[in-house]
Design a protein around this motif. Structure first.
Motif, PDB file in Angstrom:
ATOM      1  N   GLY A 180      -1.400  95.605 140.241  1.00 57.98           N
ATOM      2  CA  GLY A 180      -1.896  95.125 141.534  1.00 57.98           C
ATOM      3  C   GLY A 180      -0.876  94.268 142.265  1.00 57.98           C
ATOM      4  N   GLU A 181      -1.159  94.004 143.536  1.00 52.54           N
ATOM      5  CA  GLU A 181      -0.248  93.221 144.379  1.00 52.54           C
ATOM      6  C   GLU A 181      -0.051  91.813 143.814  1.00 52.54           C
ATOM      7  OE1 GLU A 181       0.035  91.593 149.001  1.00 52.54           O
ATOM      8  OE2 GLU A 181      -1.417  93.160 148.462  1.00 52.54           O
ATOM      9  N   LYS A 182      -1.107  91.219 143.306  1.00 49.99           N
ATOM     10  CA  LYS A 182      -1.023  89.871 142.735  1.00 49.99           C
ATOM     11  C   LYS A 182      -0.048  89.838 141.555  1.00 49.99           C
ATOM     12  CE  LYS A 182      -3.840  86.305 140.467  1.00 49.99           C
ATOM     13  NZ  LYS A 182      -5.205  85.945 139.977  1.00 49.99           N
ATOM     14  N   VAL A 183      -0.128  90.861 140.728  1.00 52.50           N
ATOM     15  CA  VAL A 183       0.736  90.944 139.544  1.00 52.50           C
ATOM     16  C   VAL A 183       2.186  91.138 139.958  1.00 52.50           C
ATOM     17  CG1 VAL A 183       1.294  92.318 137.497  1.00 52.50           C
ATOM     18  CG2 VAL A 183      -1.096  91.795 138.039  1.00 52.50           C
ATOM     19  N   ILE A 184       2.439  92.008 140.917  1.00 52.88           N
ATOM     20  CA  ILE A 184       3.803  92.285 141.379  1.00 52.88           C
ATOM     21  C   ILE A 184       4.428  91.034 141.988  1.00 52.88           C
ATOM     22  CG2 ILE A 184       5.221  93.609 142.979  1.00 52.88           C
ATOM     23  CD1 ILE A 184       4.166  95.196 140.601  1.00 52.88           C
ATOM     24  N   GLU A 185       3.661  90.302 142.784  1.00 52.72           N
ATOM     25  CA  GLU A 185       4.164  89.067 143.387  1.00 52.72           C
ATOM     26  C   GLU A 185       4.492  88.024 142.316  1.00 52.72           C
ATOM     27  OE1 GLU A 185       1.295  87.728 146.207  1.00 52.72           O
ATOM     28  OE2 GLU A 185       1.798  89.264 147.716  1.00 52.72           O
ATOM     29  N   ALA A 186       3.600  87.928 141.336  1.00 52.06           N
ATOM     30  CA  ALA A 186       3.831  86.976 140.243  1.00 52.06           C
ATOM     31  C   ALA A 186       5.082  87.368 139.451  1.00 52.06           C
ATOM     32  CB  ALA A 186       2.615  86.928 139.317  1.00 52.06           C
ATOM     33  N   SER A 187       5.260  88.664 139.259  1.00 55.23           N
ATOM     34  CA  SER A 187       6.427  89.151 138.524  1.00 55.23           C
ATOM     35  C   SER A 187       7.729  88.806 139.248  1.00 55.23           C
ATOM     36  CB  SER A 187       6.332  90.673 138.323  1.00 55.23           C
ATOM     37  OG  SER A 187       7.486  91.165 137.699  1.00 55.23           O
ATOM     38  N   GLN A 188       7.737  88.928 140.566  1.00 58.61           N
ATOM     39  CA  GLN A 188       8.930  88.593 141.349  1.00 58.61           C
ATOM     40  C   GLN A 188       9.229  87.102 141.274  1.00 58.61           C
ATOM     41  OE1 GLN A 188      11.039  90.723 142.848  1.00 58.61           O
ATOM     42  NE2 GLN A 188       9.809  92.377 141.973  1.00 58.61           N
ATOM     43  N   GLU A 189       8.192  86.292 141.318  1.00 57.90           N
ATOM     44  CA  GLU A 189       8.376  84.840 141.180  1.00 57.90           C
ATOM     45  C   GLU A 189       8.886  84.496 139.781  1.00 57.90           C
ATOM     46  OE1 GLU A 189       5.376  82.047 142.514  1.00 57.90           O
ATOM     47  OE2 GLU A 189       4.451  83.635 143.728  1.00 57.90           O
ATOM     48  N   PHE A 190       8.344  85.194 138.802  1.00 60.11           N
ATOM     49  CA  PHE A 190       8.730  84.967 137.417  1.00 60.11           C
ATOM     50  C   PHE A 190      10.209  85.287 137.209  1.00 60.11           C
ATOM     51  CE2 PHE A 190       8.863  86.301 132.880  1.00 60.11           C
ATOM     52  CZ  PHE A 190       8.417  85.117 132.303  1.00 60.11           C
ATOM     53  N   LEU A 191      10.671  86.349 137.856  1.00 57.85           N
ATOM     54  CA  LEU A 191      12.074  86.746 137.751  1.00 57.85           C
ATOM     55  C   LEU A 191      13.001  85.656 138.277  1.00 57.85           C
ATOM     56  CD1 LEU A 191      14.200  88.898 137.092  1.00 57.85           C
ATOM     57  CD2 LEU A 191      13.808  89.875 139.372  1.00 57.85           C
ATOM     58  N   LYS A 192      12.563  84.965 139.316  1.00 58.34           N
ATOM     59  CA  LYS A 192      13.394  83.922 139.930  1.00 58.34           C
ATOM     60  C   LYS A 192      13.552  82.693 139.038  1.00 58.34           C
ATOM     61  CE  LYS A 192      12.262  85.272 144.677  1.00 58.34           C
ATOM     62  NZ  LYS A 192      11.574  84.870 145.946  1.00 58.34           N
ATOM     63  N   LEU A 193      12.698  82.581 138.003  1.00 56.49           N
ATOM     64  CA  LEU A 193      12.831  81.469 137.065  1.00 56.49           C
ATOM     65  C   LEU A 193      14.059  81.639 136.168  1.00 56.49           C
ATOM     66  CD1 LEU A 193       9.115  81.050 135.857  1.00 56.49           C
ATOM     67  CD2 LEU A 193      10.313  79.731 137.617  1.00 56.49           C
ATOM     68  N   LEU A 194      14.574  82.852 136.115  1.00 60.14           N
ATOM     69  CA  LEU A 194      15.719  83.155 135.253  1.00 60.14           C
ATOM     70  C   LEU A 194      17.032  83.006 136.010  1.00 60.14           C
ATOM     71  CD1 LEU A 194      16.941  84.428 132.610  1.00 60.14           C
ATOM     72  CD2 LEU A 194      16.671  86.650 133.755  1.00 60.14           C
ATOM     73  N   LYS A 195      17.985  82.292 135.423  1.00 53.59           N
ATOM     74  CA  LYS A 195      19.343  82.186 135.961  1.00 53.59           C
ATOM     75  C   LYS A 195      20.238  83.069 135.103  1.00 53.59           C
ATOM     76  CE  LYS A 195      18.652  77.450 137.618  1.00 53.59           C
ATOM     77  NZ  LYS A 195      19.121  76.034 137.521  1.00 53.59           N
ATOM     78  N   PHE A 196      20.297  84.354 135.460  1.00 51.60           N
ATOM     79  CA  PHE A 196      20.965  85.308 134.590  1.00 51.60           C
ATOM     80  C   PHE A 196      22.467  85.051 134.488  1.00 51.60           C
ATOM     81  CE2 PHE A 196      22.971  89.425 133.629  1.00 51.60           C
ATOM     82  CZ  PHE A 196      22.317  89.717 132.436  1.00 51.60           C
ATOM     83  N   ASP A 197      23.080  84.599 135.592  1.00 56.10           N
ATOM     84  CA  ASP A 197      24.524  84.351 135.568  1.00 56.10           C
ATOM     85  C   ASP A 197      24.904  83.314 134.519  1.00 56.10           C
ATOM     86  OD1 ASP A 197      24.862  86.153 137.570  1.00 56.10           O
ATOM     87  OD2 ASP A 197      25.049  84.673 139.178  1.00 56.10           O
ATOM     88  N   GLU A 198      23.956  82.421 134.208  1.00 52.11           N
ATOM     89  CA  GLU A 198      24.212  81.381 133.203  1.00 52.11           C
ATOM     90  C   GLU A 198      23.513  81.688 131.878  1.00 52.11           C
ATOM     91  OE1 GLU A 198      23.271  77.455 134.689  1.00 52.11           O
ATOM     92  OE2 GLU A 198      23.538  78.130 136.756  1.00 52.11           O
ATOM     93  N   TRP A 199      22.820  82.825 131.856  1.00 50.73           N
ATOM     94  CA  TRP A 199      21.991  83.167 130.695  1.00 50.73           C
ATOM     95  C   TRP A 199      21.049  82.006 130.384  1.00 50.73           C
ATOM     96  CZ3 TRP A 199      25.151  85.937 126.273  1.00 50.73           C
ATOM     97  CH2 TRP A 199      25.613  87.168 126.761  1.00 50.73           C
ATOM     98  N   LYS A 200      20.431  81.499 131.408  1.00 55.03           N
ATOM     99  CA  LYS A 200      19.533  80.361 131.235  1.00 55.03           C
ATOM    100  C   LYS A 200      18.121  80.784 131.605  1.00 55.03           C
ATOM    101  CE  LYS A 200      19.089  75.431 132.295  1.00 55.03           C
ATOM    102  NZ  LYS A 200      19.651  74.289 133.055  1.00 55.03           N
ATOM    103  N   SER A 201      17.312  80.949 130.592  1.00 54.14           N
ATOM    104  CA  SER A 201      15.931  81.371 130.825  1.00 54.14           C
ATOM    105  C   SER A 201      15.004  80.164 130.785  1.00 54.14           C
ATOM    106  CB  SER A 201      15.501  82.370 129.749  1.00 54.14           C
ATOM    107  OG  SER A 201      15.592  81.783 128.469  1.00 54.14           O
ATOM    108  N   PRO A 202      13.837  80.256 131.421  1.00 44.97           N
ATOM    109  CA  PRO A 202      12.880  79.143 131.360  1.00 44.97           C
ATOM    110  C   PRO A 202      12.381  78.968 129.929  1.00 44.97           C
ATOM    111  CG  PRO A 202      11.882  81.077 132.356  1.00 44.97           C
ATOM    112  CD  PRO A 202      13.333  81.378 132.235  1.00 44.97           C
ATOM    113  N   SER A 203      11.956  77.780 129.603  1.00 46.34           N
ATOM    114  CA  SER A 203      11.443  77.509 128.259  1.00 46.34           C
ATOM    115  C   SER A 203      10.087  78.177 128.069  1.00 46.34           C
ATOM    116  CB  SER A 203      11.298  76.004 128.042  1.00 46.34           C
ATOM    117  OG  SER A 203      10.275  75.479 128.890  1.00 46.34           O
ATOM    118  N   SER A 204       9.662  78.260 126.838  1.00 43.51           N
ATOM    119  CA  SER A 204       8.349  78.856 126.547  1.00 43.51           C
ATOM    120  C   SER A 204       7.235  78.054 127.224  1.00 43.51           C
ATOM    121  CB  SER A 204       8.125  78.906 125.033  1.00 43.51           C
ATOM    122  OG  SER A 204       8.165  77.602 124.483  1.00 43.51           O
TER     123      SER A 204
END
Length: 228
Positions: free
Chosen positions: A162-186
């Motif tokens: 659903g749209e709610k899930v897709i939006e949440a997924s995009q926000e979730f992706l932004k929590l990751l700083k891939f260039d630094e390999w820095k992921s959000p904590s559990s």
């Protein structure tokens, strides 16, 4: 007997690191590791020199042993630095192509075991393992995002999400700083998903796995992890 095992561990470590540099197309580094390993093996039995006695000879041999011990410590530093480069490369390649994640986990565990066998300190091992652990965090983040979207396969979008899930997924992706390999904590991930009202048992269990890794540095449910 102990020194024999250390010698064997050194030999395997030398071969493993030299092989990795060879596969990476770095013959100079490969040669350096081979030479360093040979010198290290030569010095591992220097304590036996202390058995010899003689006028003026004992003091000279004591200094030789001290110098040898210093050299061994330098070689441990070389091994730590080389292991860090190898483990970082081993994890980085996982995000593109190459051997399976299962094989990479096995190579990682063997390399860490070899470092312990040659007496590398806990601090040095943690230094060598830093980027690898960051990479594991990135994989957990990726896996949690896939589970959040309800994907049946990591590389296949869930067109029924659903749209709610897709939006949440995009926000979730932004929590990751891939260039630094820095992921959000559990904890950050858990709070994010709870606030979005999207938590389910599968996500809880996977977050629990991530928490376990953060606290112990080990991966439980490896069979599931390699599929993330």
């Amino acid at each position: 007997m102990k020194l024999n095992w250390i010698s064997i561990a050194c030999l395997f470590l030398t071969i493993a690191i030299a092989t990795m540099f060879g596969l990476m197309g770095k013959p100079a580094e490969m040669g350096l590791i081979i030479v360093a390993g040979a010198i290290g093996l030569a010095f591992l039995n220097t304590d036996k020199i202390q058995r010899f006695k003689g006028a003026g000879f004992e003091a000279e041999m004591k200094k030789a042993v001290e110098d040898a011990n210093a050299t061994i410590e330098q070689l441990r530093n070389v091994a730590t630095t080389s292991a860090k480069a190898t483990l970082t490369s081993l994890m980085a390649d996982n995000f593109f192509d190459g051997t399976t994640l299962k094989n990479r986990l096995e190579l990682h565990d063997q390399l860490i075991s070899n470092l312990k066998d040659i007496g590398v300190s806990k601090h040095q091992i943690e230094e060598a393992d830093e980027m690898w652990k960051r990479g594991v965090g990135v994989i957990y983040h990726r896996g949690l995002r896939n589970k959040l979207e309800g994907r049946k396969h990591p590389n296949q979008l869930n067109i029924k999400a659903g749209e709610k899930v897709i939006e949440a997924s995009q926000e979730f992706l932004k929590l990751l700083k891939f260039d630094e390999w820095k992921s959000p904590s559990s904890k950050e991930i858990e709070e994010f998903i709870e606030n979005k009202g999207l938590m389910n048992q599968e996500l809880k269990d996977l977050i629990g796995d991530y928490k376990h890794f953060e606290s112990t540095g080990t991966i439980r449910r490896k069979e599931l992890f390699i599929e993330l």
